[in-house]
Design a protein around this motif. Structure first.
Motif, short mmCIF file in Angstrom:
data_model
loop_
_atom_site.label_atom_id
_atom_site.label_comp_id
_atom_site.label_asym_id
_atom_site.label_seq_id
_atom_site.Cartn_x
_atom_site.Cartn_y
_atom_site.Cartn_z
N PRO A 192 0.75 -1.00 -0.07
CA PRO A 192 0.06 -0.05 -0.07
C PRO A 192 0.88 1.39 0.10
O PRO A 192 2.02 1.13 0.39
CB PRO A 192 -0.88 0.05 1.27
CG PRO A 192 -0.06 -1.09 2.13
CD PRO A 192 0.67 -1.85 1.34
N TYR B 60 -9.36 -3.06 2.14
CA TYR B 60 -8.36 -2.47 1.11
C TYR B 60 -8.64 -2.66 -0.21
O TYR B 60 -9.34 -3.52 -0.52
CB TYR B 60 -6.81 -2.94 1.71
CG TYR B 60 -6.24 -2.63 2.94
CD1 TYR B 60 -5.73 -1.31 3.03
CD2 TYR B 60 -6.41 -3.30 4.19
CE1 TYR B 60 -5.08 -0.98 4.35
CE2 TYR B 60 -5.94 -2.87 5.33
CZ TYR B 60 -5.29 -1.70 5.45
OH TYR B 60 -4.86 -1.36 6.55
N GLU C 180 -6.87 2.44 2.98
CA GLU C 180 -5.36 3.11 2.93
C GLU C 180 -5.86 4.59 3.25
O GLU C 180 -5.01 5.31 4.17
CB GLU C 180 -4.66 2.90 1.55
CG GLU C 180 -4.08 1.78 1.43
CD GLU C 180 -3.15 1.92 0.13
OE1 GLU C 180 -2.59 2.91 -0.28
OE2 GLU C 180 -3.28 1.04 -0.77
#
Lengths: 305, 308
Positions: free
Chosen positions: B125, B210, B214
């Motif tokens: 991420p 996700y 994030e």
């Protein structure tokens, strides 16, 4: 349908015993750092770095539920690609409330890509002409190292460690018997050399690309891949396993996987994929909840009834 | 079974008054940069029927972008061009499958993807929130342009008919399909699956999964930045770019998609300006958006407009 007439290679056991012995000779030397950005009010996240064979430094995301007690653990093995997430995309972040999570990034993947940055496509055939140089020997060792670290965490209930992934979850369970449960959707390591001849889709197309350029290497490639074939690992898997098969008629449908399913050393349930991430995901989470003794499945909002 | 009527959802996204001016400036800035394409044949990835090339070109901020280009060896006249745009955490595929269907197919690796990450590498991420407090530094400012420059690459190829260029992708590729169709009038047909980057701020309330998580992670650790984040993302939201789309377009969503909530897909679809648009909403499906069946729909749609 019957596929894969190849035989177990001579020296299969020795190959893997040597690999595990090489791993055991190296201290893991864990470095653990809190990761506030990914921590929540119900779980604390960490980055973990470990030494695997090579020696090579690998990476993992660790999440520990807040509160006391032993927790079941989900060990996420990487799928084919450079990115490793703390929890797989699209699954409930809420799974971190009740389970320890460890997601390992093996050599070549992002965060474990120094000095070796894998290519995609490319990883599947890196060093494939010789079992001793094939990159997956190290990758399997990386997965075993990750499990060893996870199982050694004091928060983890050693009776409830589930390995979740494609091929590597079964491979790891065979070599590292501390895994109690497995969720596996085989894709690359089940009769791979034969499967590649029947597809033009990547990643297996990488094998076809390689053999088109190096046709004289075919027997060597087949020999190397045979050391990684799930059929030869299956009898060593004593964990209770959920085997996710393709739909009827697909290359790895339930009929194709049946010989392996029957040879698994532990209980096995074969589930036919519906090609719905929702239906397959709910089934898997309900299976996990039952097997791990959880109060209910961990579902993201759109999967909830 | 749908938890809510996703098609009735009202997005909280507001369209900035100067969004078109902002993007026209970015497009103009990008257009001034020489593409400088480098096309390298790959014997390893080519087949007796398909030639595969590694491609590199220059995009916004002078970032060098990679991609895969696949074309059928046998052809009678110019080919339609197809831009394939990638998902968030996937590697851009070699588009041999599209070349087999008669397209000159280009699969782009926008900045930060492998082979395009030497100058910019926020990681995964990370990409979704990189520079998110400033519309002029947000990662997707360049990322969107990298995809648009794929159209420039196709337009520069002798074997491509510039009047028959399409774009397609799934997830983030669906989002990039929206942005590319919005920014490039040369696009004659667009097929977006499970579009990401639509309803960013809606999504952090609609799902806990996700990659949108994030943003929630970022706001939890930077609570004072919420307004800046919201202001920035409004310029990049597919819901706000959709009014620029004039070409024929199809969109698919899964009504149980926990990655890209279907509510946001509908909100974006409703904002598309083109009258030639169709939504395929699949109950009982998640982020796959019933790809197993929708693939044939996409094939037929693109073929009807691009004539491979």
């Amino acid at each position: 349908m019957t596929i894969g007439n190849g035989e177990k290679p001579d020296g299969f056991e020795t190959y893997w015993e040597d690999t595990l012995a090489e791993l055991a000779a190296l201290p893991a030397a864990p470095e653990v750092a809190e990761l506030p950005l990914r921590s929540t009010d119900f779980a604390t996240a960490y980055t973990v770095r470990l030494t695997s064979i090579g020696p090579y430094r690998i990476f993992g995301y660790l999440s520990i539920p807040k509160g006391d007690g032993l927790f079941p653990a989900r060990y996420y093995l990487p799928r084919y690609g450079s990115v490793v997430d703390l929890v797989p995309q699209g699954t409930a972040n809420g799974q971190r409330r009740d389970c320890v999570i460890f997601s390992v990034a093996v050599r070549g993947q992002r965060l474990a890509d120094q000095p070796y940055a894998a290519s995609f496509p490319g990883l599947l055939t890196d060093g494939i002409a010789d079992p001793s140089s094939y990159v997956y020997r190290g990758i399997v060792a990386d997965c075993c190292r990750g499990l060893e670290y996870l199982a050694g965490r004091e928060e983890v209930d050693a009776e409830r460690i589930v390995a979740i992934g494609a091929d590597l979850s079964l491979t790891t369970a065979a070599l590292a018997p501390r895994i109690s449960h497995v969720v596996s959707s085989p894709s690359l390591s089940y009769t791979a050399a034969d499967l590649a001849t029947r597809t033009e889709a990547y990643p297996l197309e990488e094998i076809n690309d390689y053999l088109r350029l190096y046709p004289s290497h075919e027997e060597r490639v087949r020999r190397t891949l045979s050391y990684f074939d799930l059929r030869w690992f299956a009898p060593k898997v004593t964990a209770t396993t959920l085997l996710v098969a393709g739909s009827d008629g697909e290359a790895l449908d339930a009929a194709a996987l049946n010989p392996m399913a029957e040879s698994l050393g532990g209980e096995c349930e074969v589930y036919k994929s519906t090609h719905s991430g929702f239906r397959d995901g709910v089934f898997t989470e309900e299976w996990l909840a039952r097997q791990l003794g959880m109060p209910g499945p961990s579902l993201p909002p759109h999967w909830q009834p | 079974m749908p938890r809510l009527a996703a098609d009735k959802y009202v997005s909280n996204v507001r369209r900035p008054d100067d969004i078109d001016e902002f993007w026209d400036d970015v497009l103009a800035e990008t257009a001034q940069i020489p593409l400088d394409p480098e096309v390298v044949h790959s014997p390893l990835r080519s087949t007796p029927q398909i030639d595969v090339f590694e491609v590199f070109y220059t995009s916004l901020d002078n970032v060098r972008i990679a991609g895969w280009y696949a074309v059928p060896k046998e052809r009678n006249g110019p080919l339609p061009g197809l831009l394939q745009v990638p998902g968030y955490n996937m590697e851009p595929p070699i588009p041999k499958n599209w070349a087999r269907k008669g397209y000159a197919a280009f699969s782009v690796a926008p900045r930060g993807k492998l082979r395009s990450n030497r100058q910019f590498n926020p990681g995964y991420p990370g990409l979704l929130t990189y520079g998110m407090v400033d519309r002029n530094t947000y990662s997707y400012r360049g990322f969107y342009m990298d995809a648009c420059r794929g159209v420039d690459f196709l337009l520069g190829r002798d074997e491509v008919d510039g009047d028959r260029i399409g774009v397609t992708g799934h997830s983030q590729g669906g989002g990039l399909t929206i942005s590319t169709a919005a920014f490039r009038p040369e696009i004659k047909a667009a097929a977006a699956g499970a579009p990401y980057l639509c309803g960013y701020m809606d999504s952090i309330d609609l799902t806990d999964a996700y990659p949108y998580q994030e943003i929630a992670d970022y706001l939890r650790t930077n609570p004072g930045s919420r307004q800046q984040v919201e202001d920035t993302l409004a310029y990049f939201d597919g819901i706000n770019l959709a009014p620029r789309i004039q070409c024929p377009i199809i969109v698919s969503v899964g009504l149980q998609d926990s990655t890209c909530p279907p509510e946001t897909g509908f909100a974006m679809f409703n904002a598309i300006a083109s009258a030639d648009k169709k939504m395929y909403a699949y109950d009982g499906h998640g982020h796959d958006a019933n790809n197993a069946q929708q693939g044939a729909v996409i094939d037929a749609f693109l073929a009807s407009h691009l004539h491979p």
